[in-house]
Design a protein around this motif. Sequence first.
Motif, PDB file in Angstrom:
ATOM      1  N   PHE C 379      45.246  33.477  37.764  1.00 33.38           N
ATOM      2  CA  PHE C 379      44.542  34.675  37.796  1.00 33.38           C
ATOM      3  C   PHE C 379      44.895  35.101  35.827  1.00 33.38           C
ATOM      4  O   PHE C 379      43.929  35.488  35.849  1.00 33.38           O
ATOM      5  CB  PHE C 379      45.320  35.766  38.361  1.00 33.38           C
ATOM      6  N   ILE C 383      42.556  36.259  33.104  1.00 42.52           N
ATOM      7  CA  ILE C 383      42.738  37.501  32.406  1.00 42.52           C
ATOM      8  C   ILE C 383      41.991  37.056  31.143  1.00 42.52           C
ATOM      9  O   ILE C 383      41.389  37.856  30.364  1.00 42.52           O
ATOM     10  CB  ILE C 383      43.708  37.669  32.600  1.00 42.52           C
ATOM     11  N   GLN C 386      38.445  36.310  30.548  1.00 42.64           N
ATOM     12  CA  GLN C 386      38.156  37.591  30.153  1.00 42.64           C
ATOM     13  C   GLN C 386      36.701  37.587  31.637  1.00 42.64           C
ATOM     14  O   GLN C 386      35.693  38.093  31.693  1.00 42.64           O
ATOM     15  CB  GLN C 386      37.095  38.671  29.266  1.00 42.64           C
ATOM     16  N   VAL C 388      37.551  38.090  34.749  1.00 39.63           N
ATOM     17  CA  VAL C 388      37.885  38.597  36.583  1.00 39.63           C
ATOM     18  C   VAL C 388      37.389  39.840  36.394  1.00 39.63           C
ATOM     19  O   VAL C 388      36.733  40.345  36.281  1.00 39.63           O
ATOM     20  CB  VAL C 388      39.675  39.146  35.803  1.00 39.63           C
ATOM     21  N   ARG C 389      36.801  40.281  38.050  1.00 36.80           N
ATOM     22  CA  ARG C 389      36.304  40.491  38.244  1.00 36.80           C
ATOM     23  C   ARG C 389      37.412  41.586  38.587  1.00 36.80           C
ATOM     24  O   ARG C 389      37.925  42.089  40.518  1.00 36.80           O
ATOM     25  CB  ARG C 389      35.130  40.191  39.751  1.00 36.80           C
ATOM     26  N   TRP C 390      37.768  42.794  38.260  1.00 41.77           N
ATOM     27  CA  TRP C 390      38.376  43.628  38.486  1.00 41.77           C
ATOM     28  C   TRP C 390      38.362  44.165  40.283  1.00 41.77           C
ATOM     29  O   TRP C 390      39.594  43.984  40.925  1.00 41.77           O
ATOM     30  CB  TRP C 390      39.209  45.166  37.767  1.00 41.77           C
ATOM     31  N   ASP C 391      37.487  44.711  40.698  1.00 40.36           N
ATOM     32  CA  ASP C 391      37.197  45.142  41.665  1.00 40.36           C
ATOM     33  C   ASP C 391      37.821  44.229  42.722  1.00 40.36           C
ATOM     34  O   ASP C 391      37.878  44.147  43.757  1.00 40.36           O
ATOM     35  CB  ASP C 391      35.740  45.810  42.366  1.00 40.36           C
ATOM     36  N   ALA C 393      39.827  41.378  42.502  1.00 42.60           N
ATOM     37  CA  ALA C 393      40.634  41.480  42.226  1.00 42.60           C
ATOM     38  C   ALA C 393      42.263  42.086  42.965  1.00 42.60           C
ATOM     39  O   ALA C 393      42.964  41.983  44.092  1.00 42.60           O
ATOM     40  CB  ALA C 393      41.287  41.733  40.778  1.00 42.60           C
ATOM     41  N   ILE C 394      41.249  43.941  42.876  1.00 43.04           N
ATOM     42  CA  ILE C 394      42.067  44.910  43.285  1.00 43.04           C
ATOM     43  C   ILE C 394      41.658  44.830  44.977  1.00 43.04           C
ATOM     44  O   ILE C 394      43.172  45.042  45.206  1.00 43.04           O
ATOM     45  CB  ILE C 394      41.855  45.797  42.466  1.00 43.04           C
TER      46      ILE C 394
END
Lengths: 122, 367, 476
Positions: C379, C383, C386, C388-391, C393-394
Amino acid sequence: MNKKKIVLAEDNSTLSLLLKFRLEKEGYELFVATDGKEALELIESQSPDLILSDIMMPFVSGLEVISHLRNKLNLSTPIIVFSSAGQEEMVLKAFNLGANDFMGKPFSPNELVIRIKRLIGT
Amino acid sequence: MVDYQYIYDYYSNTPHLIKWVWWVSALLAISIIVLAVYLKFIRLSLRKKSNETAKFKSEYEALLVEYLYSGDESGKLTDSQKLIINRIKDSIKTPSKRKIIVSVLYNLMNEVSGEMSDSIKTFYYETGLIYYAFERLKSKKWNIIGKGISELRRFGIDEASHVIAPFINHPKSEVRSETHLYMVNLFLFEGLSFLDNLKAPLSEWIQIQLLETLQRFDNQEICDIRPWLKSENNSVVLFALKLAQIYNQFEVKETLMDLLAHENKEIRIETIDVLAHLYGIEAKEMLKTNFNDLSLEEQISFFKLLEKLVVPDDEPFVEAYLFHKNFEIQLLALKILKEINFDKYIGFTKSSNNNKSLAMVKAVKML
Amino acid sequence: MDTSSVKIILQILHYLFFGYAFAAIISYIILSFISSKETIEYIKKRSFVNYKDILSSKMSPSITIIAPAYNESLNIVENVRSLLSNHYVNYNVVIVNDGSKDDSLERLIKAYDLEKVHYIVNEKITTKPLREGIFKSKNPAFEKLMVVDKENGGKADALNMGLNISTSKYVACIDVDCLLLEDALQKMIKPFLEVTDSKVIAAGGVIRIANSCEIRGGKLIDVNLPKNLLVQSQILEYLRAFLLGRMAWSRLNGLLVISGAFGIFDKEIAIAVGGYDTNTVGEDMEIIVRMRRYMEEKGEKYKVSYIPDPLCWTEAPDTYKVFISQRNRWTRGTIETLRKHRKIGFNPKYGWFGLVSYPYWLIFERLAPIFEAIGLVYFMILIVLQEVRWDFAISFFLLAYLFSVVFSIVALYSEELTFHQYKKKGTGFKLVLLSAIEPFLLHPFVLYAAIRGNYDYYFNKKKKWGNMVRKGLVNN
């Protein structure tokens, strides 16, 4: 004349109530404890004339009550212990520690009254 | 409004998997809240219930004590007693209250003797509590049946025996055990006749309880245990062996001798113990001649018996096992020799050339 | 490498992580269901037991309590008194003083009026030799007690000495600083006497956390929820592990570990397999795996039982430092045991044990922290890149978090509806709140300790037992 005081330590509340009723009718003043710890507190605050105690109780057993009474408080208050089937060894220990009499469960309340009268009168 | 639009756009452009994850998360979040609230509710109701139980308990205790003291010599119910019974009859319609009343009754029944416990039993009949216990036996749930049997045993209701007897071989061991306890508690040795038809094994747990129950009553005439010693059910044989030992059944000697050849090792070992207990020397001589045919556990068992019953004549026999490779046999043999011929034993402490054995011989000397 | 193959690798990794997490979650759900079934059955059965007869019967089988002690002089006299007051007829207590450097032995001698006795030890398992010897009390009130003073050899070695000395049919191995409730032996011996169709080789108990509980004269008077958040978190963790995890595995007869703090064994089998392994820090798990293996190889039907009643109370670490060293040790114990008995894994010869219990432990207990650590590193790389698909991950993080909270709350339900030990008003709310924050309070440290354990196991072999600083169970 003052009533004679008895501390009763017994974790079976129904039996406690039954005996309390009966002994109060005979003219004694009853203090009921549900475990050995409470019994010791009552003994120290009320200085009774007689102690009735079950051998097996939660937290502090009847044996510990006797030993505390005889060795720590150095009192010679008569003690009658109640025992159930299979606790013969414990009864022997109770006598060694200084118990005066014992009643094996199941027992008749009438017989208990007779024994109490023999020990402390009315 | 912009925000909603944004969320909507995001949602419609998200892959299915992620949509699914959001949905499940939302579901979990809601269920956490529901579960947390419900937990609070459960804790509250548990607390309320325990307070209520305590309240009812002391109420019923007082009633029961009043009932017991308002009886008269005649043995018939007095008016005040009838009044109390009627009050209780109302209460027992509620299952939770019925449970409390039964436990109050039973608690006292166990502790008082004679007239008082008879009087409690009368109370149990008159209030109709007994009817509910019989009803339980008809239940489809094994635990309800078991509870019913247990209650009828505790109150000594012997007329239930024909209804309870069919549960002797019930598939649930708890129900079986309750049935066996009922039979023995109410009918003592006669009750043991259930062993004749017992198919399921008798666990050690229930064996101990049955024996304890039997021992609570003195002067009982024991019945013939031979059929059980010959039972096909090994656990019944083991149980009968215990009976033979506790009740000194000298007349079953022949049957015991046969059991020494039983296919089950545990039974053979137990039999040796029982024989030793009952017949002492006689059994010893017999086993001594067969010693080499015995398994190791049986041999140890035999040496334990020998330790109790040894006579000087056994010396040659014992001597042969002083350096047996099994620790327990060697220890027992050394102890026995020391007992019967100390001089010879001292001789060994000097002559032995095997170090380990020497240490052992010396150690036994210190005992 | 061109970008398309990197993408494929990334895809595969994604699916691997996803698949692992999914399998773990499914396994938790299944275990919860099994455990609820088993719990209901257990509670029903328990209501039939009349322990009174067993406790007073001279025919009940003999049990020896073996309690190894190393530098425990602070509380040893008190703790022994509690061990001596169990409600069971046929038992004795062997305290094995494992070369303590403090005055434990002197204190015991004085408190219990001990004298040296001659006793021939049958050395069925090789142990370190005796030091001062074997002591018994002159006072008949303490006839059940025996104190063995030997040279230091570690916990496993001390337990083996106890196994050699015991003449009982069963042995109860416990930590000397545990508080055993009075009915512990009766309840624990029951499964051994109850079975008729197989053999019970061992039975394990639940460990409950005693910090902040009121204890007087070796007896548990009152249960309290401690203030310390680390200890609170461990309470929740233990509830999950014992009420959900072990309960379920016991129904599946797949228990691989019995807590070293309290377990009963069939002595004959414990000795037949050679006793405890002195070369591991996870001797409590190792002996169960070895006993199971022995029974499987002999082809006999057997069972490892489990008693969910709260019978054994012990002190949990209340600082992160001690906690981490404890978990580090547990990790190394698990690795050692699984490696030593590698042969069992995925081996149909060992039946259910080889095909389900062992692999489960390997994949979801042993390897879980490794997977998690790799996932974290991965992970972080994303990062940095760059990527990461933040949605994504969250949402996944949220899902995992919420699931763990639900799981904890299910454990709380199980506790409330069965043993209901935390009765005080307001405690329920605290426990729910705790379920929400516990993943942040405990899990990062569990993970860290497990990774350290792995590191120490492979690269730092000299690492010895972490010593746990005890504050003592005797509070006034």
